[in-house]
Design a protein around this motif. Sequence first.
Motif, PDB file in Angstrom:
ATOM      1  N   ASP A 193      12.064 -38.676  36.253  1.00 25.04           N
ATOM      2  CA  ASP A 193      13.128 -39.651  36.517  1.00 25.04           C
ATOM      3  C   ASP A 193      13.551 -39.579  37.989  1.00 25.04           C
ATOM      4  OD1 ASP A 193      13.040 -40.268  33.831  1.00 25.04           O
ATOM      5  OD2 ASP A 193      14.722 -38.948  33.307  1.00 25.04           O
ATOM      6  N   HIS A 194      13.657 -40.728  38.616  1.00 25.99           N
ATOM      7  CA  HIS A 194      14.068 -40.792  40.017  1.00 25.99           C
ATOM      8  C   HIS A 194      14.504 -42.215  40.335  1.00 25.99           C
ATOM      9  CE1 HIS A 194       9.997 -42.370  40.116  1.00 25.99           C
ATOM     10  NE2 HIS A 194      10.286 -42.913  41.292  1.00 25.99           N
ATOM     11  N   LYS A 195      15.134 -42.405  41.483  1.00 29.95           N
ATOM     12  CA  LYS A 195      15.578 -43.750  41.861  1.00 29.95           C
ATOM     13  C   LYS A 195      15.128 -44.160  43.259  1.00 29.95           C
ATOM     14  CE  LYS A 195      20.190 -41.895  42.983  1.00 29.95           C
ATOM     15  NZ  LYS A 195      21.629 -42.013  42.689  1.00 29.95           N
ATOM     16  N   ASP A 196      14.537 -43.247  43.988  1.00 27.96           N
ATOM     17  CA  ASP A 196      14.045 -43.559  45.335  1.00 27.96           C
ATOM     18  C   ASP A 196      13.105 -42.436  45.782  1.00 27.96           C
ATOM     19  OD1 ASP A 196      15.690 -41.397  46.058  1.00 27.96           O
ATOM     20  OD2 ASP A 196      17.335 -42.692  46.683  1.00 27.96           O
ATOM     21  N   PRO A 197      12.457 -42.588  46.946  1.00 29.36           N
ATOM     22  CA  PRO A 197      11.506 -41.556  47.388  1.00 29.36           C
ATOM     23  C   PRO A 197      12.128 -40.167  47.515  1.00 29.36           C
ATOM     24  CG  PRO A 197      11.135 -43.571  48.620  1.00 29.36           C
ATOM     25  CD  PRO A 197      12.380 -43.797  47.808  1.00 29.36           C
ATOM     26  N   TYR A 198      13.392 -40.092  47.952  1.00 26.24           N
ATOM     27  CA  TYR A 198      14.013 -38.772  48.115  1.00 26.24           C
ATOM     28  C   TYR A 198      14.195 -38.064  46.773  1.00 26.24           C
ATOM     29  CZ  TYR A 198      17.413 -35.112  49.005  1.00 26.24           C
ATOM     30  OH  TYR A 198      18.056 -33.892  49.048  1.00 26.24           O
ATOM     31  N   THR A 199      14.746 -38.755  45.783  1.00 27.54           N
ATOM     32  CA  THR A 199      14.958 -38.104  44.485  1.00 27.54           C
ATOM     33  C   THR A 199      13.621 -37.785  43.806  1.00 27.54           C
ATOM     34  OG1 THR A 199      15.322 -40.295  43.476  1.00 27.54           O
ATOM     35  CG2 THR A 199      17.272 -39.019  44.097  1.00 27.54           C
ATOM     36  N   LEU A 200      12.594 -38.600  44.062  1.00 29.11           N
ATOM     37  CA  LEU A 200      11.266 -38.270  43.534  1.00 29.11           C
ATOM     38  C   LEU A 200      10.729 -37.014  44.208  1.00 29.11           C
ATOM     39  CD1 LEU A 200       8.772 -38.919  41.788  1.00 29.11           C
ATOM     40  CD2 LEU A 200       7.914 -40.278  43.703  1.00 29.11           C
ATOM     41  N   LEU A 201      10.871 -36.930  45.523  1.00 25.93           N
ATOM     42  CA  LEU A 201      10.394 -35.759  46.256  1.00 25.93           C
ATOM     43  C   LEU A 201      11.027 -34.483  45.724  1.00 25.93           C
ATOM     44  CD1 LEU A 201       8.952 -34.422  48.693  1.00 25.93           C
ATOM     45  CD2 LEU A 201      10.957 -35.026  50.076  1.00 25.93           C
ATOM     46  N   ALA A 231      22.480 -22.905  41.457  1.00 23.32           N
ATOM     47  CA  ALA A 231      23.169 -22.790  40.168  1.00 23.32           C
ATOM     48  C   ALA A 231      22.773 -23.917  39.222  1.00 23.32           C
ATOM     49  CB  ALA A 231      24.679 -22.800  40.388  1.00 23.32           C
ATOM     50  N   ILE A 232      22.486 -25.087  39.786  1.00 23.04           N
ATOM     51  CA  ILE A 232      22.118 -26.236  38.968  1.00 23.04           C
ATOM     52  C   ILE A 232      20.644 -26.195  38.566  1.00 23.04           C
ATOM     53  CG2 ILE A 232      21.859 -28.752  38.963  1.00 23.04           C
ATOM     54  CD1 ILE A 232      24.323 -28.860  40.818  1.00 23.04           C
ATOM     55  N   ILE A 233      19.789 -25.815  39.502  1.00 22.80           N
ATOM     56  CA  ILE A 233      18.340 -25.920  39.234  1.00 22.80           C
ATOM     57  C   ILE A 233      17.755 -24.655  38.618  1.00 22.80           C
ATOM     58  CG2 ILE A 233      18.120 -27.529  41.156  1.00 22.80           C
ATOM     59  CD1 ILE A 233      16.644 -25.251  42.692  1.00 22.80           C
ATOM     60  N   ASN A 291      13.795 -33.319  34.154  1.00 15.94           N
ATOM     61  CA  ASN A 291      14.604 -34.498  33.848  1.00 15.94           C
ATOM     62  C   ASN A 291      15.940 -34.131  33.207  1.00 15.94           C
ATOM     63  OD1 ASN A 291      12.683 -36.265  34.866  1.00 15.94           O
ATOM     64  ND2 ASN A 291      11.708 -36.618  32.894  1.00 15.94           N
ATOM     65  N   GLN A 292      16.015 -32.965  32.613  1.00 17.33           N
ATOM     66  CA  GLN A 292      17.290 -32.495  32.066  1.00 17.33           C
ATOM     67  C   GLN A 292      18.217 -31.981  33.163  1.00 17.33           C
ATOM     68  OE1 GLN A 292      16.108 -29.517  29.236  1.00 17.33           O
ATOM     69  NE2 GLN A 292      15.221 -30.981  27.793  1.00 17.33           N
ATOM     70  N   VAL A 293      17.619 -31.467  34.230  1.00 17.41           N
ATOM     71  CA  VAL A 293      18.387 -30.820  35.299  1.00 17.41           C
ATOM     72  C   VAL A 293      18.833 -31.803  36.385  1.00 17.41           C
ATOM     73  CG1 VAL A 293      18.161 -29.204  37.238  1.00 17.41           C
ATOM     74  CG2 VAL A 293      17.440 -28.513  34.939  1.00 17.41           C
ATOM     75  N   THR A 294      17.965 -32.760  36.715  1.00 19.77           N
ATOM     76  CA  THR A 294      18.239 -33.592  37.888  1.00 19.77           C
ATOM     77  C   THR A 294      19.509 -34.454  37.793  1.00 19.77           C
ATOM     78  OG1 THR A 294      16.548 -35.144  37.058  1.00 19.77           O
ATOM     79  CG2 THR A 294      15.925 -33.638  38.849  1.00 19.77           C
ATOM     80  N   PRO A 295      19.921 -34.963  36.623  1.00 21.41           N
ATOM     81  CA  PRO A 295      21.170 -35.749  36.633  1.00 21.41           C
ATOM     82  C   PRO A 295      22.362 -34.976  37.213  1.00 21.41           C
ATOM     83  CG  PRO A 295      20.004 -36.125  34.580  1.00 21.41           C
ATOM     84  CD  PRO A 295      19.267 -35.026  35.299  1.00 21.41           C
ATOM     85  N   LYS A 296      22.463 -33.704  36.886  1.00 21.55           N
ATOM     86  CA  LYS A 296      23.562 -32.897  37.424  1.00 21.55           C
ATOM     87  C   LYS A 296      23.368 -32.650  38.920  1.00 21.55           C
ATOM     88  CE  LYS A 296      26.320 -28.761  36.489  1.00 21.55           C
ATOM     89  NZ  LYS A 296      26.467 -27.547  35.639  1.00 21.55           N
ATOM     90  N   LEU A 297      22.100 -32.480  39.327  1.00 18.51           N
ATOM     91  CA  LEU A 297      21.826 -32.277  40.751  1.00 18.51           C
ATOM     92  C   LEU A 297      22.196 -33.527  41.539  1.00 18.51           C
ATOM     93  CD1 LEU A 297      20.675 -30.401  42.941  1.00 18.51           C
ATOM     94  CD2 LEU A 297      18.421 -31.388  42.478  1.00 18.51           C
ATOM     95  N   GLN A 317      24.463 -35.600  40.819  1.00 11.95           N
ATOM     96  CA  GLN A 317      25.922 -35.657  40.904  1.00 11.95           C
ATOM     97  C   GLN A 317      26.428 -34.823  42.088  1.00 11.95           C
ATOM     98  OE1 GLN A 317      27.475 -34.415  37.107  1.00 11.95           O
ATOM     99  NE2 GLN A 317      26.911 -36.325  36.069  1.00 11.95           N
ATOM    100  N   LEU A 318      25.731 -33.715  42.334  1.00 11.54           N
ATOM    101  CA  LEU A 318      26.081 -32.891  43.493  1.00 11.54           C
ATOM    102  C   LEU A 318      25.728 -33.617  44.783  1.00 11.54           C
ATOM    103  CD1 LEU A 318      26.980 -29.997  44.522  1.00 11.54           C
ATOM    104  CD2 LEU A 318      24.517 -29.483  44.602  1.00 11.54           C
ATOM    105  N   ALA A 319      24.503 -34.159  44.829  1.00 13.45           N
ATOM    106  CA  ALA A 319      24.029 -34.908  46.000  1.00 13.45           C
ATOM    107  C   ALA A 319      22.733 -35.616  45.632  1.00 13.45           C
ATOM    108  CB  ALA A 319      23.793 -33.967  47.177  1.00 13.45           C
ATOM    109  N   ASP A 320      22.654 -36.894  45.950  1.00 13.23           N
ATOM    110  CA  ASP A 320      21.443 -37.652  45.621  1.00 13.23           C
ATOM    111  C   ASP A 320      20.788 -38.258  46.856  1.00 13.23           C
ATOM    112  OD1 ASP A 320      23.201 -39.649  46.261  1.00 13.23           O
ATOM    113  OD2 ASP A 320      22.959 -40.781  44.389  1.00 13.23           O
ATOM    114  N   ASN A 321      21.116 -37.715  48.028  1.00 12.12           N
ATOM    115  CA  ASN A 321      20.508 -38.182  49.278  1.00 12.12           C
ATOM    116  C   ASN A 321      20.483 -37.015  50.257  1.00 12.12           C
ATOM    117  OD1 ASN A 321      22.973 -38.422  51.273  1.00 12.12           O
ATOM    118  ND2 ASN A 321      23.665 -39.254  49.292  1.00 12.12           N
TER     119      ASN A 321
END
Length: 222
Positions: free
Chosen positions: A31-39, A80-82, A54-60, A62-66
């Motif tokens: 799951d991703h929404k742009d090249p950065y989140t895919l990377l 702590a998240i990953i 995919n279970q972890v990234t939604p919380k990540l 929320q911390l930062a998506d760019n």
Amino acid sequence: MSLKNLLKNERVAFILEDLEKRYPNPPIPLDHKDPYTLLVAVLLSAQCTDERVNQVTPKLWQLADNPFDMALKDVEDIQAIIRPCGLSPQKSKAIKRLSEILVTEHNGVVPEDMALLETLPGVGHKTAGVVMAQAFGVPSFPVDTHIHRLAQRWGLTNGKNVEQTEKDLKRLFPKERWNDLHLQIIYYGREFCTARGCHGLVCPICTTCYPNRKHPKVIKKP
């Protein structure tokens, strides 16, 4: 009367047709929404399942998506998240550092360039290849251990290492199919030709390509 094993060109043609029928539009598993989140997601998937990522990234996210926001976060907060993805000390440092580099050297944009991607912390050849293929649509054939295993079982490579397997697969298959094939082989391997469930003797592609195979195919690990 026994059936004949297929010649290599026959195997290639059959594999192309079979995988296209089974997985005509293979979705990107991370799951991703742009090249950065895919990377970042691909980086996290090293030695970890896509499902766990995919279970972890939604919380990540929320911390930062760019990269601008991520570069300002503490490594400890990222880790702590990953942590469930494994190798969290190395991955968290890599995520922060690559974010800083994207901001300072690339204006916060993931470069559409294989060589530049490979210079980023935590980004190896396979990760860069996935991003080039799935984020930018550039023909690539990233080979992980699963594709490496199936390519050996199907007689498409001599299996010395993943680099050689990538070269062999690129030589055998048309360039316009590389990006889909990468995903199609992964999905097929998960469903039919698992590490312990086939050994070259059970799944439809193995048994069609090698009907005379009597013993498990010994895989050369990369």
